[in-house]
Design a protein around this motif. Structure first.
Motif, PDB file in Angstrom:
ATOM      1  N   LYS A  61       0.843  -1.185   0.000  1.00 35.47           N
ATOM      2  CA  LYS A  61       0.000   0.000   0.000  1.00 35.47           C
ATOM      3  C   LYS A  61       0.879   1.234   0.000  1.00 35.47           C
ATOM      4  N   LYS A  62       0.472   2.216  -0.776  1.00 30.85           N
ATOM      5  CA  LYS A  62       1.209   3.473  -0.801  1.00 30.85           C
ATOM      6  C   LYS A  62       0.853   4.250   0.456  1.00 30.85           C
ATOM      7  N   PRO A  63       1.841   4.945   1.028  1.00 33.73           N
ATOM      8  CA  PRO A  63       1.522   5.732   2.218  1.00 33.73           C
ATOM      9  C   PRO A  63       0.566   6.863   1.851  1.00 33.73           C
ATOM     10  N   ALA A  64      -0.246   7.240   2.802  1.00 31.03           N
ATOM     11  CA  ALA A  64      -1.192   8.319   2.565  1.00 31.03           C
ATOM     12  C   ALA A  64      -0.425   9.602   2.279  1.00 31.03           C
ATOM     13  N   ARG A  65      -0.934  10.365   1.341  1.00 35.79           N
ATOM     14  CA  ARG A  65      -0.278  11.625   1.012  1.00 35.79           C
ATOM     15  C   ARG A  65      -0.537  12.625   2.127  1.00 35.79           C
TER      16      ARG A  65
END
Length: 152
Positions: A61-65
């Motif tokens: 999962k990409k980290p939250a912006r």
């Protein structure tokens, strides 16, 4: 001599042409196998067993912006700043937590009087001068002197 040349050319033609023709026919008659057809379609080389295992994992999962820039202070924080400016004699409007032009002007006047750049923006140096920044404990001079002198 010319006739012997014709004969040798004819013999050569008879000997080599059938072999060349049959070689060309063999190339066109050879049908591609399923594995060779599949190999020609693939653009990525086959994966090794170790690599194949890693591809079965769920994608990371990409980290939250994070939001760009600083968020505005909450209304109660604006009230604290307005109250500190009022206590210092720079703000005479209502201490309501609504940051208005009079709040900005009061902050600019305070900054200018305290040797800060009068931007009207709430920054760390201004909050420290208003006693609203981080509070660091400073030991009393008597305690620090007593701690450094050995008793006898």
């Amino acid at each position: 001599m010319a006739s012997s040349h014709r004969i040798s050319s004819a013999v050569l033609a008879i000997l080599f042409l059938p072999g060349l023709a049959s070689g060309a026919q063999q190339k066109t008659k050879v049908a591609p196998t399923a594995s060779s057809a599949a190999a020609s379609k693939k653009t990525v080389p086959a994966k090794s067993p170790a690599t194949a295992k890693s591809s079965t994992k769920a994608p990371a999962k990409k980290p939250a912006r994070l939001p760009i820039g600083q968020k505005s202070p909450a209304r109660d924080r604006y009230q604290e700043i307005q109250q500190a400016l009022a206590d210092a004699g720079y703000f005479d409007g209502p201490v309501d937590g609504l940051w208005s032009k009079s709040s900005v002007q009061a902050l600019q006047n305070f900054q200018s009087a305290h040797g800060l750049e009068p931007t009207g923006k709430i920054d760390a140096q201004t909050l420290i001068r208003l006693n609203l920044g981080p509070q660091y404990e400073q030991p009393d001079a008597s305690e620090s002197a007593a701690d450094s002198v050995p008793s006898g």
